[in-house]
Design an enzyme around this catalytic site. Structure first.
Site, short mmCIF file in Angstrom:
data_model
loop_
_atom_site.label_atom_id
_atom_site.label_comp_id
_atom_site.label_asym_id
_atom_site.label_seq_id
_atom_site.Cartn_x
_atom_site.Cartn_y
_atom_site.Cartn_z
N PHE A 397 68.40 79.48 25.40
CA PHE A 397 67.90 78.37 25.34
C PHE A 397 67.22 78.04 23.88
CE2 PHE A 397 68.50 75.99 29.47
CZ PHE A 397 69.93 76.73 29.37
N GLU A 398 67.11 77.68 22.52
CA GLU A 398 66.72 78.07 21.17
C GLU A 398 66.14 76.58 20.84
OE1 GLU A 398 68.17 80.38 18.54
OE2 GLU A 398 68.95 81.51 20.07
#
Length: 612
Positions: A397-398
């Site tokens: 997740f970014e």
């Protein structure tokens, strides 16, 4: 991780955080507290508050401080400290005080924005600030110490991106503290659930202690400033005895009562997922092409022990519905068929490799803001795993996938829905697939190590709410986590446990960032909220496989230096680690495709180092 070699959008940078910090704090206005006059019997307890003896008694972050002869408020010298990059030029000293007593802190300051404050008061820590460009201005504030407080830290600092500030004639006025006494031995030493190679310990704080020493069988194995620690590098099915002592400037206490623990017979916690002692992890561009070209699953070199399929992405940011498909023929002319892809996965698994679905990446923003999204995530990820016969899940997740709501300040008990729902979803997947389920994570430094300085929106609000936002996820899932490989690239400079800033691209950055994970650290500097160390077999170093793969490429020679320092205690340079971890799991690279494009340099260096 990103689809292109370099980011197409703006990377997460410390400058973004500091810009928001500035906007939030400077909007508050220049508030100067008025403190009551000190009593006749009070004394000035600050050492060298006029800076006539240089920086004697003072410590300034990043070498930011010096003394000058002009401008001064009194005497012949004053402090000059210069903020640089993400350093606010904090200069501080610890002063002995009496418990449950009133003090007045004052200083004369000059500069664009100058702060004066005290921490460790045992009650409410205080600070005040002012703009005073062109002339000295007095700042004062009052302090009340807690019932067991025997020392406080007083400090000044400037603000990010502003010129040097000056401080002079700093005083801390109040009843003099007695001589510092050696603290009492810690009490309440207890052990958590032991794994095959690690034992988590915690204990009750000792009044007046500034740190603690952990002993195994009478031999010191680590130092810590918090009241918990994890002793790693232990043998399976073995009995150990642990004790803890407290330390401060007066000396070391007697050791605590011992606690005896026997380590587990298996991997414990997240286990090793069937991985070799030293593993090479890589991302395979399966759903897209870029300048590195498409690599078929069957053509992945044998060096790669964990193959993360990039990427599973949501149908919308908040849907939780994750989809994965092979790269279209129009984009990847040499893409294999679904049947060939599945057969190649089975062949890799038969050879001992693990194949995971990686969720997210640069473009795949995932926000599980509702229980419906959580449930859709579990259902859709399960379908991908079952369809392709995969070994587990990689969470990448970014961007804005994870952030902390205002008021969510403790990583140990998060309340933000996107955090709570992600934890719940992963636990459901782990429960469904059992002990053999491989769970890995690939956060950026902004979401992990930056948490040493900043966590969420901060005590005043206005900070980037994504700062440190992975910490509650890692912590809640640490018993299920197989491997954490933080992306040590596309990163701004990050402060290490030495309170110095480290920049990507060389061994120093990887040593400092990995040491934080294997030592643990207080979140946002709060010694009551220490993020515990991970086990070395749970940690790998994340790097770009080539100069085209991302900002912060590290040459093979520098990678070798980092591994030497962390696993052998050699080639460490100026950074002093808090241990040596021969069990460090290995390396992660973005990506397998980029390494093949670069003639396999990354994998060859790994194989040469670990003798594969």
């Amino acid at each position: 991780m990103e689809r292109t070699g370099s980011r197409t959008g703006p990377p997460v940078r410390l400058s973004r955080l500091t810009a928001v910090l500035s906007a939030g704090l400077l909007a508050a206005g220049a508030l100067v507290a008025t403190a009551p006059a000190a009593g006749a019997a009070d004394a000035d307890l600050a050492r060298n508050g006029g800076f006539e003896a240089g920086l004697d008694g003072w410590s300034c972050t990043g070498g930011s401080g010096t003394t000058v002869g002009t401008p001064v408020h009194g005497g012949t010298s004053a402090l000059k400290a210069t903020p640089a990059g993400s350093d606010n030029a904090r200069c501080s000293q610890t002063v002995t005080v009496k418990p449950d007593s009133a003090y007045t802190l004052g200083a004369w300051v000059q500069g664009s924005y100058v702060y004066l404050g005290a921490s460790g008061t045992g009650t409410t820590d205080v600070s005040t600030w002012t703009q005073s460009a062109g002339a000295y201005r007095q700042l004062t504030t009052s302090i009340r110490t807690g019932p067991t407080t025997t020392s406080v830290t007083v400090y000044t600092h400037g603000w990010y991106g502003t010129p040097a500030y000056y401080a002079d004639d700093l005083t801390l006025t109040g009843p003099g503290g007695g001589p510092v006494a050696v603290p009492a031995a810690p009490t309440g030493l207890r052990a958590g659930t032991a794994t095959a190679s690690a034992v988590p310990l915690s204990w009750t704080a000792s009044a007046g202690a500034t740190g603690y020493r952990v002993y195994r069988g009478g031999t010191k194995v680590l130092d810590t400033t918090g009241t918990s620690a994890t002793v790693t590098g232990l043998a399976a099915s073995s009995a150990y005895s642990f004790q803890v002592s407290a330390v401060n400037s007066a000396g070391e206490s007697a050791k605590s009562a011992a606690v005896s623990v026997t380590t587990a017979t298996g991997g414990g916690g997240g286990g090793n997922g069937g991985l070799p002692a030293h593993a090479l992890v890589g991302y395979l561009h399966s759903s897209f092409a870029n300048g590195s070209g498409y690599t078929r699953m069957a053509d992945v070199p044998d060096s790669w022990d964990v193959i993360n399929l990039a990427f599973g992405e949501p149908t919308s940011v908040t849907s939780g519905d994750i989809r994965f498909s092979l790269c279209p023929v129009a984009e990847c002319p040499n893409v294999e068929s679904e049947a060939e892809f599945k057969a190649a996965i089975k062949a890799k698994q038969a050879a001992g490799k693990k194949v995971l679905i990686s969720i997210g990446g640069q473009n795949g923003q995932v926000q599980l803001a509702s229980t419906a999204a959580r449930d859709a995530f579990v259902s859709s990820v399960s379908k991908i795993i079952d369809t392709y016969g995969l070994d587990g899940l990689d969470i990448d997740f970014e961007g804005h996938s994870l952030s902390l709501a205002t008021g969510d300040t403790d990583f140990r008990s998060p309340t933000t829905p996107v955090i709570v729902n992600l934890i719940s979803a992963v636990k459901s997947l782990k429960a469904k697939y059992g002990a053999g389920f491989v769970l890995t994570m690939a956060p950026e430094t902004f979401f992990v190590q930056l948490g040493y300085q900043y966590y969420g929106s901060g005590p005043w609000g206005g900070q980037d709410p994504r700062a440190g936002a992975y910490l509650p996820v890692i912590h809640a899932l640490r018993d299920d986590l197989t491997l954490l490989h933080v992306q040590d690239y596309n990163s701004g400079s990050i402060m290490g446990l030495d309170n110095q800033y480290h920049s990507m691209g060389g061994a120093d950055f990887h040593i400092a960032m990995t040491d934080m994970l294997l030592t643990g650290f207080p979140v946002a500097g709060d010694q009551s909220k220490v993020f515990p160390a991970l086990r070395p077999e749970q940690v790998a170093i994340g790097l770009p496989a080539s100069t085209q793969a991302g900002n912060g490429h590290t040459s093979p020679a520098e990678v070798t230096k980092a591994l030497d320092c962390l696993t052998k205690g050699t080639s460490c340079g100026t950074y002093r680690t808090h241990g040596t971890w021969s069990g460090l799991r290995g390396l992660m690279a973005w990506s397998i495709n980029w390494d093949r494009f670069n003639n396999g340099e990354f994998a060859k260096n790994f194989d040469a180092y670990f003798g594969s």
